[in-house]
Design a protein around this motif. Structure first.
Motif, PDB file in Angstrom:
ATOM      1  N   LEU A 112       0.834  -1.193   0.000  1.00 47.05           N
ATOM      2  CA  LEU A 112       0.000   0.000   0.000  1.00 47.05           C
ATOM      3  C   LEU A 112       0.876   1.252   0.000  1.00 47.05           C
ATOM      4  CD1 LEU A 112      -2.742  -0.986   2.604  1.00 47.05           C
ATOM      5  CD2 LEU A 112      -2.861  -1.147   0.100  1.00 47.05           C
ATOM      6  N   LEU A 113       0.588   2.165  -0.911  1.00 47.22           N
ATOM      7  CA  LEU A 113       1.260   3.464  -0.920  1.00 47.22           C
ATOM      8  C   LEU A 113       0.801   4.261   0.293  1.00 47.22           C
ATOM      9  CD1 LEU A 113       3.070   5.366  -2.727  1.00 47.22           C
ATOM     10  CD2 LEU A 113       0.908   6.364  -3.506  1.00 47.22           C
ATOM     11  N   LYS A 114       1.742   4.859   1.008  1.00 48.97           N
ATOM     12  CA  LYS A 114       1.404   5.599   2.223  1.00 48.97           C
ATOM     13  C   LYS A 114       1.849   7.048   2.202  1.00 48.97           C
ATOM     14  CE  LYS A 114      -0.892   2.516   4.447  1.00 48.97           C
ATOM     15  NZ  LYS A 114      -2.330   2.749   4.800  1.00 48.97           N
ATOM     16  N   GLY A 115       2.471   7.489   1.132  1.00 49.94           N
ATOM     17  CA  GLY A 115       2.877   8.879   1.046  1.00 49.94           C
ATOM     18  C   GLY A 115       3.217   9.256  -0.377  1.00 49.94           C
ATOM     19  N   LEU A 116       2.944  10.501  -0.742  1.00 45.79           N
ATOM     20  CA  LEU A 116       3.259  11.014  -2.073  1.00 45.79           C
ATOM     21  C   LEU A 116       3.518  12.510  -1.964  1.00 45.79           C
ATOM     22  CD1 LEU A 116       3.388  10.946  -5.184  1.00 45.79           C
ATOM     23  CD2 LEU A 116       0.910  11.246  -5.196  1.00 45.79           C
ATOM     24  N   ASP A 117       4.672  12.935  -2.484  1.00 48.73           N
ATOM     25  CA  ASP A 117       4.977  14.355  -2.554  1.00 48.73           C
ATOM     26  C   ASP A 117       5.861  14.597  -3.770  1.00 48.73           C
ATOM     27  OD1 ASP A 117       7.564  13.532  -1.819  1.00 48.73           O
ATOM     28  OD2 ASP A 117       7.243  14.016   0.287  1.00 48.73           O
ATOM     29  N   ALA A 118       6.400  15.787  -3.886  1.00 51.13           N
ATOM     30  CA  ALA A 118       7.206  16.127  -5.055  1.00 51.13           C
ATOM     31  C   ALA A 118       8.497  15.323  -5.138  1.00 51.13           C
ATOM     32  CB  ALA A 118       7.529  17.622  -5.049  1.00 51.13           C
ATOM     33  N   GLN A 119       8.893  14.698  -4.022  1.00 52.12           N
ATOM     34  CA  GLN A 119      10.100  13.870  -4.039  1.00 52.12           C
ATOM     35  C   GLN A 119       9.823  12.490  -4.598  1.00 52.12           C
ATOM     36  OE1 GLN A 119      12.790  14.176  -0.486  1.00 52.12           O
ATOM     37  NE2 GLN A 119      11.008  15.187   0.396  1.00 52.12           N
ATOM     38  N   GLY A 120       8.703  11.896  -4.201  1.00 47.08           N
ATOM     39  CA  GLY A 120       8.432  10.554  -4.683  1.00 47.08           C
ATOM     40  C   GLY A 120       7.318   9.853  -3.940  1.00 47.08           C
ATOM     41  N   PHE A 121       7.361   8.504  -3.987  1.00 47.85           N
ATOM     42  CA  PHE A 121       6.283   7.642  -3.524  1.00 47.85           C
ATOM     43  C   PHE A 121       6.779   6.823  -2.335  1.00 47.85           C
ATOM     44  CE2 PHE A 121       5.803   8.674  -7.912  1.00 47.85           C
ATOM     45  CZ  PHE A 121       4.440   8.812  -8.135  1.00 47.85           C
ATOM     46  N   THR A 122       6.053   6.877  -1.212  1.00 50.48           N
ATOM     47  CA  THR A 122       6.527   6.300   0.033  1.00 50.48           C
ATOM     48  C   THR A 122       5.708   5.090   0.461  1.00 50.48           C
ATOM     49  OG1 THR A 122       7.322   8.462   0.783  1.00 50.48           O
ATOM     50  CG2 THR A 122       7.008   6.778   2.470  1.00 50.48           C
ATOM     51  N   PHE A 123       6.420   4.053   0.917  1.00 55.37           N
ATOM     52  CA  PHE A 123       5.791   2.870   1.507  1.00 55.37           C
ATOM     53  C   PHE A 123       6.638   2.447   2.700  1.00 55.37           C
ATOM     54  CE2 PHE A 123       8.756   1.489  -1.707  1.00 55.37           C
ATOM     55  CZ  PHE A 123       9.418   0.406  -1.149  1.00 55.37           C
ATOM     56  N   PHE A 124       6.099   1.561   3.532  1.00 53.68           N
ATOM     57  CA  PHE A 124       6.782   1.154   4.761  1.00 53.68           C
ATOM     58  C   PHE A 124       6.903  -0.361   4.826  1.00 53.68           C
ATOM     59  CE2 PHE A 124       5.175   5.345   5.477  1.00 53.68           C
ATOM     60  CZ  PHE A 124       6.130   5.971   6.269  1.00 53.68           C
ATOM     61  N   SER A 125       7.945  -0.814   5.517  1.00 53.54           N
ATOM     62  CA  SER A 125       8.187  -2.253   5.606  1.00 53.54           C
ATOM     63  C   SER A 125       9.210  -2.552   6.685  1.00 53.54           C
ATOM     64  CB  SER A 125       8.671  -2.794   4.251  1.00 53.54           C
ATOM     65  OG  SER A 125       8.843  -4.202   4.298  1.00 53.54           O
ATOM     66  N   ASN A 126       9.440  -3.838   6.887  1.00 52.31           N
ATOM     67  CA  ASN A 126      10.502  -4.320   7.759  1.00 52.31           C
ATOM     68  C   ASN A 126      11.811  -4.272   6.969  1.00 52.31           C
ATOM     69  OD1 ASN A 126      12.360  -6.182   9.063  1.00 52.31           O
ATOM     70  ND2 ASN A 126      10.618  -6.974  10.222  1.00 52.31           N
ATOM     71  N   TYR A 127      12.798  -3.562   7.486  1.00 53.53           N
ATOM     72  CA  TYR A 127      14.071  -3.426   6.770  1.00 53.53           C
ATOM     73  C   TYR A 127      14.824  -4.751   6.654  1.00 53.53           C
ATOM     74  CZ  TYR A 127      13.684   1.695   7.174  1.00 53.53           C
ATOM     75  OH  TYR A 127      13.288   3.011   7.073  1.00 53.53           O
ATOM     76  N   ASP A 128      14.516  -5.711   7.552  1.00 57.09           N
ATOM     77  CA  ASP A 128      15.191  -7.004   7.519  1.00 57.09           C
ATOM     78  C   ASP A 128      14.449  -8.033   6.677  1.00 57.09           C
ATOM     79  OD1 ASP A 128      17.138  -6.027   9.248  1.00 57.09           O
ATOM     80  OD2 ASP A 128      16.026  -6.648  11.045  1.00 57.09           O
ATOM     81  N   SER A 129      13.320  -7.650   6.095  1.00 52.34           N
ATOM     82  CA  SER A 129      12.532  -8.582   5.281  1.00 52.34           C
ATOM     83  C   SER A 129      13.259  -8.893   3.979  1.00 52.34           C
ATOM     84  CB  SER A 129      11.164  -7.963   4.970  1.00 52.34           C
ATOM     85  OG  SER A 129      11.337  -6.814   4.136  1.00 52.34           O
ATOM     86  N   ALA A 130      12.689  -9.811   3.211  1.00 53.45           N
ATOM     87  CA  ALA A 130      13.285 -10.147   1.918  1.00 53.45           C
ATOM     88  C   ALA A 130      13.371  -8.913   1.030  1.00 53.45           C
ATOM     89  CB  ALA A 130      12.469 -11.252   1.242  1.00 53.45           C
ATOM     90  N   LYS A 131      12.299  -8.127   0.978  1.00 52.81           N
ATOM     91  CA  LYS A 131      12.341  -6.931   0.132  1.00 52.81           C
ATOM     92  C   LYS A 131      13.364  -5.925   0.647  1.00 52.81           C
ATOM     93  CE  LYS A 131       8.021  -5.638   0.939  1.00 52.81           C
ATOM     94  NZ  LYS A 131       7.788  -6.198   2.303  1.00 52.81           N
TER      95      LYS A 131
END
Length: 215
Positions: free
Chosen positions: A67-86
């Motif tokens: 799910l997209l959780k943020g959008l501004d002039a910089q780009g498109f933001t999403f959140f996750s576990n940094y240690d996950s596969a992705k």
């Protein structure tokens, strides 16, 4: 099965996308299309759902819906576990692609670009507005790791609930946001006879250029 799949088709006739309807840069058009999707798409479809594609260190692609959780002039933001596969894939190769598909509008948007982590403050600000269960889950789940069964996951959740029984869970260091900084955004509008409209924006020397692509 093969024949039934071959017969599945739909003629797209809802709308068109021509150059004089499109702005010189892509963000305002995405905002417009996203707003249309929010108003038009019906549950269970989520307008901010998108497929995120990453590549691992061996060059093998991986896709999943987020799910997209943020959008501004910089780009498109999403959140996750940094240690996950992705998270590991993005650490190895910090580039990704997103695809949004809004079937009721017969529209698709493809976005490609470089990935960066958002600031710790941005991650914490979003983490604090998540439902409590989601915050506890971010602590409890060793995302992408093998676990024994569902009961093992539920035990981890119970242990996490006990840990934070007298306090609110704060944002863990292993969890946070990513921002995709786009250098290419393609808008696809379905048209009759598969002669779809495709307007492609790409960055060239810091400026957005727009081209029409053949369907």
């Amino acid at each position: 099965m093969t024949q039934s799949l071959a017969d599945m088709r739909r003629d797209y006739t809802r709308d068109g996308l021509v150059e004089d309807q499109a702005p010189a840069e892509p963000f305002s058009l995405f905002q417009q299309w996203f707003g249309d999707a929010v108003q038009t798409e019906q549950a269970p479809v989520e307008a901010n759902a998108m497929t995120l594609a990453t590549v691992d260190a061996d060059g093998r692609p991986h896709c999943r819906v987020l799910l997209l959780k943020g959008l501004d002039a910089q780009g498109f933001t999403f959140f996750s576990n940094y240690d996950s596969a992705k998270g590991q894939q993005l650490a190895a190769r910090p580039f990704a692609a997103m695809t949004f598909f809004w079937p009721a509008l017969e529209r698709q948007v493809r976005i490609e670009g470089r990935i960066e982590k958002v600031s710790a403050q941005e991650s914490d600000d979003y983490f604090q507005v998540r439902p409590l269960g989601s915050r506890l889950g971010a602590w409890a789940s060793p995302q992408s790791q093998v676990i024994a069964d569902r009961q093992a996951l539920e035990a981890l959740v119970k242990a996490t609930e006990a840990r934070f029984s007298d306090s609110q869970p704060h944002c863990p260091e292993h969890w946070g946001g990513y921002r995709l900084l786009p250098d290419r955004i393609e808008f696809w509008q379905g048209r009759s006879s598969r002669l779809h409209d495709r307007l492609n924006y790409h960055l060239s020397q810091g400026l957005w250029q727009r081209d029409r692509l053949a369907p």
